[in-house]
Design an enzyme around this catalytic site. Structure first.
Site, PDB file in Angstrom:
ATOM      1  N   SER A   1      -3.817 -50.168 -14.250  1.00 60.86           N
ATOM      2  CA  SER A   1      -2.815 -51.206 -14.497  1.00 60.86           C
ATOM      3  C   SER A   1      -1.481 -50.607 -14.944  1.00 60.86           C
ATOM      4  O   SER A   1      -1.447 -49.678 -15.747  1.00 60.86           O
ATOM      5  CB  SER A   1      -3.301 -52.173 -15.585  1.00 60.86           C
ATOM      6  OG  SER A   1      -2.289 -53.108 -15.910  1.00 60.86           O
TER       7      SER A   1
ATOM      8  N   VAL B   1      -0.106 -44.420 -19.338  1.00 58.65           N
ATOM      9  CA  VAL B   1      -0.390 -43.360 -18.362  1.00 58.65           C
ATOM     10  C   VAL B   1      -0.119 -43.847 -16.937  1.00 58.65           C
ATOM     11  O   VAL B   1       0.484 -43.132 -16.136  1.00 58.65           O
ATOM     12  CB  VAL B   1      -1.841 -42.852 -18.512  1.00 58.65           C
ATOM     13  CG1 VAL B   1      -2.182 -41.835 -17.441  1.00 58.65           C
ATOM     14  CG2 VAL B   1      -2.045 -42.249 -19.896  1.00 58.65           C
ATOM     15  N   CYS B   2      -0.537 -45.067 -16.627  1.00 65.82           N
ATOM     16  CA  CYS B   2      -0.292 -45.611 -15.286  1.00 65.82           C
ATOM     17  C   CYS B   2       1.206 -45.763 -15.042  1.00 65.82           C
ATOM     18  O   CYS B   2       1.708 -45.406 -13.967  1.00 65.82           O
ATOM     19  CB  CYS B   2      -1.001 -46.957 -15.122  1.00 65.82           C
ATOM     20  SG  CYS B   2      -2.789 -46.865 -15.311  1.00 65.82           S
ATOM     21  N   ALA B   3       1.905 -46.282 -16.018  1.00 65.63           N
ATOM     22  CA  ALA B   3       3.362 -46.446 -15.897  1.00 65.63           C
ATOM     23  C   ALA B   3       4.032 -45.090 -15.705  1.00 65.63           C
ATOM     24  O   ALA B   3       4.947 -44.949 -14.876  1.00 65.63           O
ATOM     25  CB  ALA B   3       3.908 -47.156 -17.135  1.00 65.63           C
TER      26      ALA B   3
ATOM     27  N   SER C   1       2.756 -42.451 -14.294  1.00 73.11           N
ATOM     28  CA  SER C   1       2.494 -41.942 -12.945  1.00 73.11           C
ATOM     29  C   SER C   1       3.410 -42.603 -11.925  1.00 73.11           C
ATOM     30  O   SER C   1       3.894 -41.953 -11.002  1.00 73.11           O
ATOM     31  CB  SER C   1       1.022 -42.120 -12.559  1.00 73.11           C
ATOM     32  OG  SER C   1       0.704 -43.462 -12.253  1.00 73.11           O
TER      33      SER C   1
END
Length: 176
Positions: free
Chosen positions: A56, A61-63, A65
């Site tokens: 999400s 971490v997702c943001a 990437s």
């Protein structure tokens, strides 16, 4: 069916299957873009595709990437980077506007079998139903060049994997 084990803060979780293997035809997909239009692998034929798959955009971490691939994507020739999650297109749009994301595309799997077809849907644990963190690199003809599954979901993906996939392909083609 074989599944992969990944970890969330050290706790094991399992995917619904395995990532496609290098050299195989990439599974077809229809993801939903920010404009609610379909993004399909068929529409991307003739381009290299990087699938940056993650749980999400609402996690650090997702943001990170997505921001990193947004920066790197400008240097990838003939390539479309698609950041794939179960986030709704509206949330992805808000994130991209707020973060100046212009070089990658977000694709939501909320109305598709993407997670099942790519073996990344988490079957158990606190993130059940979301995607594991993975990278899939697809060549211009729709063949999988390589995949990378992050064993610990809280860690960023291996960004060098994408560049190394292309370098390996170039080395192999120069031998022929």
């Amino acid at each position: 069916m074989t599944m992969e084990t990944v970890f969330f803060k050290g706790e094991p979780m399992h995917t619904c299957g395995e990532l496609p293997v290098a050299g195989a035809e990439a599974p077809c997909f229809a993801l939903v873009g920010q404009d609610l239009a379909d993004i399909t692998l068929h529409d991307l034929k003739g381009k290299r595709v990087v699938l940056n798959i993650f749980p999400s955009l609402d996690t650090d971490v997702c943001a990170a990437s997505v921001r990193r691939f947004n920066k790197d994507a400008a240097s990838f020739a003939n390539t479309k980077v698609i950041c794939v999650s179960e986030d709704l297109p509206f949330a992805a749009s808000r994130f991209c506007v707020a973060n100046g994301i212009e070089n990658v595309v977000t694709g939501s799997g909320f109305r598709s079998d993407f997670g099942k077809n790519y073996g990344v849907t988490l079957d158990d644990g606190p993130l059940r139903g979301l995607y594991a963190r993975a990278l899939v690199v697809i060549d211009e003809d729709g063949k999988v060049m390589g995949t990378s599954l992050c064993r610990e979901i809280t860690e960023e993906p291996d960004y060098e994997f994408v560049k190394n996939s292309w370098a390996k392909e170039h080395a192999l083609s120069s031998l022929n």
